[in-house]
Design an enzyme around this catalytic site. Structure first.
Site, PDB file in Angstrom:
ATOM      1  N   ARG A 179       0.827  -1.220   0.000  1.00 50.82           N
ATOM      2  CA  ARG A 179       0.000   0.000   0.000  1.00 50.82           C
ATOM      3  C   ARG A 179       0.857   1.263   0.000  1.00 50.82           C
ATOM      4  NH1 ARG A 179      -5.220  -1.784   3.800  1.00 50.82           N
ATOM      5  NH2 ARG A 179      -6.582  -2.212   2.036  1.00 50.82           N
ATOM      6  N   LYS A 195     -13.002 -10.388   8.390  1.00 48.64           N
ATOM      7  CA  LYS A 195     -14.007  -9.344   8.637  1.00 48.64           C
ATOM      8  C   LYS A 195     -15.355  -9.873   8.175  1.00 48.64           C
ATOM      9  CE  LYS A 195     -10.884  -5.393   8.110  1.00 48.64           C
ATOM     10  NZ  LYS A 195     -10.427  -4.376   7.147  1.00 48.64           N
ATOM     11  N   GLY A 238     -12.529  -3.998   1.485  1.00 48.46           N
ATOM     12  CA  GLY A 238     -13.947  -3.629   1.486  1.00 48.46           C
ATOM     13  C   GLY A 238     -14.273  -2.682   0.337  1.00 48.46           C
ATOM     14  N   GLY A 286      -6.276  -5.860   1.606  1.00 45.72           N
ATOM     15  CA  GLY A 286      -4.925  -5.626   2.102  1.00 45.72           C
ATOM     16  C   GLY A 286      -4.223  -6.936   2.402  1.00 45.72           C
TER      17      GLY A 286
HETATM   18  N1  ATP Z   1     -10.290 -19.466   9.570  1.00 44.95           N
HETATM   19  C1  ATP Z   1      -9.889 -18.279   9.967  1.00 44.95           C
HETATM   20  N2  ATP Z   1     -10.059 -17.870  11.249  1.00 44.95           N
HETATM   21  C2  ATP Z   1      -9.626 -16.668  11.648  1.00 44.95           C
HETATM   22  N3  ATP Z   1      -9.018 -15.766  10.834  1.00 44.95           N
HETATM   23  C3  ATP Z   1      -8.843 -16.120   9.563  1.00 44.95           C
HETATM   24  C4  ATP Z   1      -9.273 -17.374   9.062  1.00 44.95           C
HETATM   25  N4  ATP Z   1      -8.964 -17.421   7.743  1.00 44.95           N
HETATM   26  C5  ATP Z   1      -8.360 -16.270   7.456  1.00 44.95           C
HETATM   27  N5  ATP Z   1      -8.257 -15.469   8.522  1.00 44.95           N
HETATM   28  C6  ATP Z   1      -7.592 -14.168   8.632  1.00 44.95           C
HETATM   29  O1  ATP Z   1      -8.246 -13.199   7.879  1.00 44.95           O
HETATM   30  C7  ATP Z   1      -7.352 -12.088   7.809  1.00 44.95           C
HETATM   31  C8  ATP Z   1      -7.690 -11.235   6.613  1.00 44.95           C
HETATM   32  O2  ATP Z   1      -9.067 -10.889   6.648  1.00 44.95           O
HETATM   33  P1  ATP Z   1      -9.686  -9.558   6.025  1.00 44.95           P
HETATM   34  O3  ATP Z   1     -11.156  -9.755   6.028  1.00 44.95           O
HETATM   35  O4  ATP Z   1      -9.120  -8.374   6.745  1.00 44.95           O
HETATM   36  O5  ATP Z   1      -9.177  -9.626   4.499  1.00 44.95           O
HETATM   37  P2  ATP Z   1      -8.466  -8.538   3.595  1.00 44.95           P
HETATM   38  O6  ATP Z   1      -8.067  -9.239   2.364  1.00 44.95           O
HETATM   39  O7  ATP Z   1      -7.353  -7.858   4.325  1.00 44.95           O
HETATM   40  O8  ATP Z   1      -9.560  -7.455   3.320  1.00 44.95           O
HETATM   41  P3  ATP Z   1      -9.591  -5.935   3.879  1.00 44.95           P
HETATM   42  O9  ATP Z   1      -8.563  -5.177   3.092  1.00 44.95           O
HETATM   43  O10 ATP Z   1     -10.996  -5.544   3.679  1.00 44.95           O
HETATM   44  O11 ATP Z   1      -9.196  -5.944   5.334  1.00 44.95           O
HETATM   45  C9  ATP Z   1      -5.976 -12.662   7.773  1.00 44.95           C
HETATM   46  O12 ATP Z   1      -5.189 -12.041   8.764  1.00 44.95           O
HETATM   47  C10 ATP Z   1      -6.194 -14.155   8.074  1.00 44.95           C
HETATM   48  O13 ATP Z   1      -5.291 -14.666   9.020  1.00 44.95           O
HETATM   49  O1  3PG Z   2      -7.831  -2.218   5.243  1.00 46.19           O
HETATM   50  C1  3PG Z   2      -8.777  -1.686   4.647  1.00 46.19           C
HETATM   51  O2  3PG Z   2      -9.628  -2.335   4.008  1.00 46.19           O
HETATM   52  C2  3PG Z   2      -8.858  -0.180   4.629  1.00 46.19           C
HETATM   53  O3  3PG Z   2      -7.659   0.430   5.055  1.00 46.19           O
HETATM   54  C3  3PG Z   2     -10.039   0.302   5.438  1.00 46.19           C
HETATM   55  O4  3PG Z   2      -9.886   0.010   6.788  1.00 46.19           O
HETATM   56  P1  3PG Z   2     -11.173  -0.104   7.721  1.00 46.19           P
HETATM   57  O5  3PG Z   2     -11.908  -1.356   7.289  1.00 46.19           O
HETATM   58  O6  3PG Z   2     -10.646  -0.166   9.126  1.00 46.19           O
HETATM   59  O7  3PG Z   2     -12.019   1.134   7.488  1.00 46.19           O
END
Ligand code: ATP
Ligand code: 3PG
Length: 399
Positions: free
Chosen positions: A35, A200, A380, A356
């Site tokens: 990022r 999330k 998101g 991310g």
């Molecule tokens: N079975 C699981 N239980 C708990 N955590 C998990 C599991 N599978 C994946 N994860 C965790 O989910 C995290 C990423 O989730 P997240 O929803 O933040 O995705 P993202 O790709 O970063 O999207 P965003 O940018 O919206 O945050 C990782 O740190 C991973 O370890």
């Molecule tokens: O990691 C993300 O998806 C963005 O930086 C937004 O973060 P937030 O879900 O805490 O608003």
């Protein structure tokens, strides 16, 4: 939308930039700087034009007060290395330190405000509170450039309100993201496959309803799986579960069946006793997770199943890791999904990685970024864009 070039001569102008520097950290070490690197084209263009650049960004979700754990210091250091010039870090958001740091800037110099979410007004639901912070931020600058694609889905002071009080333009990263993501929204080539995962859960469950009307197949992995398995009546042990969403998920399963959209769930799960890198891993059937066990990845049979549902796709959107990839023993599912996207790409599919952590996973697991059609910096934000939602941080830039 006006672009940076439309802003005219920027020499000596104070330009306030919103970037998304919400990077994964291990203590104070940035484990993936994607990022930060993605923000460079805009920042370099502004600096080359002689602007005095003031960047605002958030890190994590601090509770509206300063918290060292969420300081942007590691980001300031990395940004400085990448730009090859000093980055002054203010120790507050809009206080004495911010004002004096901005005042000290010369043409072609850059400063970073401390984590914008240290100020509770940033994320306030009260319009007047956000507007007040936006007014104070605007006092630090002459123009605003919105380049934090990962946060354009947030109606927050530094993303939305500040654009209402300063002349503004869209940054290069936001422009690039929108152009790439449009390929999946404007008449996507089919089969159109969406792979969801991550942690999330409640944030992302909502997008499923919408994607059910657009995608041909929806593959569910990551922490989200367990709410689906629970909706099917299976026990999920001590895995991540949003019990209050089970009824909603039952609705999605019914809706998918009616619409002829295939929802693919894992058939086996890698579980452990503890959420720890060295907790011994065990593969169990997805419909029989033992009490007390935590599901941390999709199992080997599910990886093959997922790959078979991805390789022939002509459009693939992947958001959220399939497991806790940060722990080597639980990274196999995420690795398999990433490889399947690469293979789909070789078969002529257009692949998008969003989020991310998903983007970080691709890089930390050693995949070549060139193997993917587009690696979005938005999690998101990219999902909401793909849903066709109006993103407040983009809508506010449209004149
Ligand atoms: N079975 C699981 N239980 C708990 N955590 C998990 C599991 N599978 C994946 N994860 C965790 O989910 C995290 C990423 O989730 P997240 O929803 O933040 O995705 P993202 O790709 O970063 O999207 P965003 O940018 O919206 O945050 C990782 O740190 C991973 O370890
Ligand atoms: O990691 C993300 O998806 C963005 O930086 C937004 O973060 P937030 O879900 O805490 O608003």
């Amino acid at each position: 939308m006006k672009t940076i070039e439309d802003l005219g001569d920027l020499r000596g102008k104070r330009v306030l930039v919103r970037s998304d520097f919400n990077v994964p950290l291990d203590g104070t070490t940035i484990t993936d700087d994607g990022r930060v690197r993605a923000a460079l084209p805009t920042l370099q263009a502004l600096l080359a034009a002689g602007a005095r650049v003031v960047v605002m960004a958030h890190l994590g979700r601090p509770k509206g007060a300063p918290d060292d754990k969420y300081s942007l210091k590691p980001v300031a250091d990395r940004l400085s290395e990448l730009l090859g010039q000093p980055v002054a870090l203010a120790t507050d958001v809009v206080g004495d330190s911010a004002r004096s740091t901005v005042e000290a800037l010369q043409d072609g110099q850059i400063a970073l405000l401390e984590n914008i979410r240290f100020d509770p007004r940033e994320t306030s639901k009260v319009d007047a509170e956000r507007a007040e912070l936006a007014g104070e931020l605007a006092g630090l600058a002459d123009v605003f450039v919105s380049d934090g694609f990962g946060v354009v889905h947030r109606k927050q002071a530094s993303v939305y309100d500040v654009a209402q009080v300063l002349p503004h333009a869209v940054g290069k990263l936001v422009l690039k993201e929108v152009a790439s993501l449009r390929k999946a929204t404007d008449d996507p080539a089919r089969p159109y496959v969406v792979v969801l995962g991550g942690s999330k859960v409640s944030d992302k469950l909502g997008v499923i309803a919408n994607l059910l009307t657009k995608a041909d197949r929806l593959l569910i992995g990551g922490g989200m799986v367990f709410t689906f398995l629970a909706a099917k009546g299976y026990s999920v042990g001590a895995s991540l579960l949003e019990a209050d969403q089970i009824e909603t998920v039952k609705g999605y399963l019914a809706q998918a069946e009616e619409a002829g959209v295939e929802i693919v769930l894992p058939t086996d799960i890698v579980v452990a006793d503890e959420f720890k890198a060295d907790s011994p891993a065990q593969v169990v059937p997805a419909d029989a997770i033992p009490d007390g066990k935590i599901g941390l990845d999709i199992g080997p049979a599910s990886r093959e199943l997922f790959a078979s549902k991805i390789v022939d796709a002509k459009t693939v959107v992947w958001n959220g890791p399939a497991g806790v990839f940060e722990f080597e023993a639980f990274s196999g599912g995420t690795r398999a999904v990433a490889q399947a996207l690469v293979d789909a790409g070789k078969n002529g599919g257009f692949t998008i990685v969003g989020g991310g952590d998903s983007a970080a996973a691709v890089r930390t697991l050693g995949f070549d970024e060139a193997g993917f059609g587009h690696i979005s910096t938005g999690g998101g934000a990219s999902l909401e864009f793909l849903e066709g939602k109006t993103l407040p941080g983009i809508a506010v830039l449209e004149d």
